[in-house]
Write an enzyme that holds these catalytic residues in place. Structure first.
Site, PDB file in Angstrom:
ATOM      1  N   SER A 150       0.841  -1.193   0.000  1.00 43.65           N
ATOM      2  CA  SER A 150       0.000   0.000   0.000  1.00 43.65           C
ATOM      3  C   SER A 150       0.885   1.256   0.000  1.00 43.65           C
ATOM      4  O   SER A 150       1.748   1.401  -0.865  1.00 43.65           O
ATOM      5  CB  SER A 150      -0.950  -0.039   1.201  1.00 43.65           C
ATOM      6  OG  SER A 150      -1.928   0.959   1.120  1.00 43.65           O
ATOM      7  N   ASP A 320      -8.731  -6.181  -5.034  1.00 39.94           N
ATOM      8  CA  ASP A 320      -8.327  -4.906  -4.440  1.00 39.94           C
ATOM      9  C   ASP A 320      -8.814  -3.774  -5.342  1.00 39.94           C
ATOM     10  O   ASP A 320      -8.238  -3.501  -6.378  1.00 39.94           O
ATOM     11  CB  ASP A 320      -6.808  -4.863  -4.300  1.00 39.94           C
ATOM     12  CG  ASP A 320      -6.292  -3.575  -3.655  1.00 39.94           C
ATOM     13  OD1 ASP A 320      -7.120  -2.691  -3.332  1.00 39.94           O
ATOM     14  OD2 ASP A 320      -5.073  -3.472  -3.469  1.00 39.94           O
ATOM     15  N   HIS A 353      -8.129  -4.979  -0.534  1.00 40.71           N
ATOM     16  CA  HIS A 353      -6.843  -4.336  -0.290  1.00 40.71           C
ATOM     17  C   HIS A 353      -6.117  -4.947   0.906  1.00 40.71           C
ATOM     18  O   HIS A 353      -4.892  -5.052   0.921  1.00 40.71           O
ATOM     19  CB  HIS A 353      -7.060  -2.834  -0.071  1.00 40.71           C
ATOM     20  CG  HIS A 353      -5.784  -2.048   0.021  1.00 40.71           C
ATOM     21  ND1 HIS A 353      -4.857  -2.023  -0.996  1.00 40.71           N
ATOM     22  CD2 HIS A 353      -5.278  -1.265   1.020  1.00 40.71           C
ATOM     23  CE1 HIS A 353      -3.825  -1.254  -0.635  1.00 40.71           C
ATOM     24  NE2 HIS A 353      -4.062  -0.799   0.577  1.00 40.71           N
TER      25      HIS A 353
END
Length: 380
Positions: A150, A320, A353
């Site tokens: 991320s 995601d 995610h």
């Protein structure tokens, strides 16, 4: 298996750190945890860059809290994909955070009061520059790998462009070369929840002895919606009503918690508001917004990555939608256009995610195999 060799240390820097905004931080501290042992020529160091609400505590049991496990403990440790029997792993708490490194909660040496709203806006590039100074102090001229998921993946990418000669391998997981308009919009809604909280006091709530909990709760609830896939939410909650004591399944016709998913979001928001700092949330989400290495190159990601020397592992997850696979594919294409060595894995996982934080045999198998190849190049 062997010991984790967890060690924690705070590094103090007195030389001012120039920031992308034109401002600077005169002096600052970075809290660091390390795992494993640095080899004789300092060639086995791996830097782990953290995401929004994580910290330096990457693996193992927290030294001050036996109930807290490192946020990537399933990834880093003896015999794990990033094997601390082979690598010296570094977790650093970024500037602006609320877990020990200098941030808005810290005392400003000039005013003798918390920085609060006066703490400067930071960028991913600023964090990387601070991390590079840390590496200098630790005697590390080149990392065997810089790795993150991320926002951590953005830092890893930035390392490869800002300090190309200091990164042998770059591992970018569930990340993106820039935020979409939708992502910026989610961040803005979350920030606005904090900014409009009456207890925010323009960012100087410390002196009022209050915390903008309502804003933090809402910000976290918005964030959590984006971390989970639709399938994952359907499997976890569906349209189940929240009836812990076996009450009637009739609707209550009220605005209290009715569905399981509402209860989950409120719980996550409540928990977050007890340990995270509102100013830190604002800083980190704005750093996310600003990350766009192609911006300095007329929007060309190919040109932005032209000076990269590192080999890359890029991993994405099919469900995601926050940082969708096509964003990772854009990074892969730009690397290939520059004739760079890149391995890409797109994992079919249902968890959205958050999948980068979870244990998935295919995902961990890819990372393990990649780091085993890196280890083969280290001195015996």
């Amino acid at each position: 298996m062997s010991e984790l060799h967890l060690s924690r240390q705070s590094y103090h820097f007195v030389e001012p750190l120039p920031l992308q905004s034109g401002s600077s931080i005169e002096q600052y501290d970075l809290v660091v945890e390390t795992y494993g042992q640095l080899n004789a020529d300092a060639s086995n160091a791996v830097l782990i860059c953290h995401a929004l609400n994580a910290s330096h505590h990457v693996a193992g049991i927290h030294p001050d809290n036996p109930n807290e496990l490192g946020w990537w403990d399933n990834m880093v440790g003896p015999g794990k994909p990033v094997d601390t029997n082979r690598f010296f792993v570094i977790g650093v708490n970024n500037l602006g955070s609320c877990f020990g490194s200098t941030g808005p909660m810290s005392i400003n040496p000039r005013t003798k009061e918390p920085y609060g709203a006066s703490f400067p806006v930071l960028t991913v590039e600023d964090w990387v520059n601070a991390q590079a100074r840390l590496a200098d102090q630790m005697g590390i001229t080149q990392f065997a790998a810089v790795m993150g998921g991320s926002l951590g993946g953005m830092q890893a990418m930035s390392w490869a462009t800002q300090y190309p000669e200091r990164v042998a391998h770059c591992v970018v997981i569930a990340s993106t070369p820039k935020l979409s308009a939708q992502n910026i919009a989610f961040n803005e809604v979350a920030r606005n929840a904090i900014l409009s909280d009456p207890d925010f006091h323009g960012g100087d709530y410390y002196k009022h002895g209050v915390v903008p909990k309502r804003g933090l709760r809402l910000a976290r609830m918005v964030g959590h919606i984006t971390y989970l896939s639709d399938d994952d939410m359907a499997e976890k909650f569906g349209r189940e009503l929240q009836r812990p004591n076996g009450e009637s399944n009739d609707y209550r016709f009220s605005f209290d918690v009715e569905f399981e998913v509402e209860s989950y979001l409120r719980h996550q928001g409540d928990k977050f508001s007890t340990y995270f700092d509102a100013n830190t949330y604002l800083l980190i989400t704005r750093a996310l917004d600003y990350f766009d290495p192609a911006r300095r190159h007329e929007g060309s990601l190919d040109r932005a990555l032209a000076e990269v020397q590192a080999k890359f592992l890029v991993v994405s997850f099919t469900t995601d939608w926050r940082f969708a696979p096509q964003r990772s594919r854009a990074v892969v294409k730009a690397l290939l256009d520059n004739k760079l060595d890149v391995t890409y894995a797109e994992i079919d996982a249902p968890h959205g995610h958050d999948a980068f934080l979870l244990e998935d045999p295919r995902y961990h198998g890819v990372v393990r195999a990649y780091f085993e190849q890196i280890a083969k190049g280290l001195p015996a």
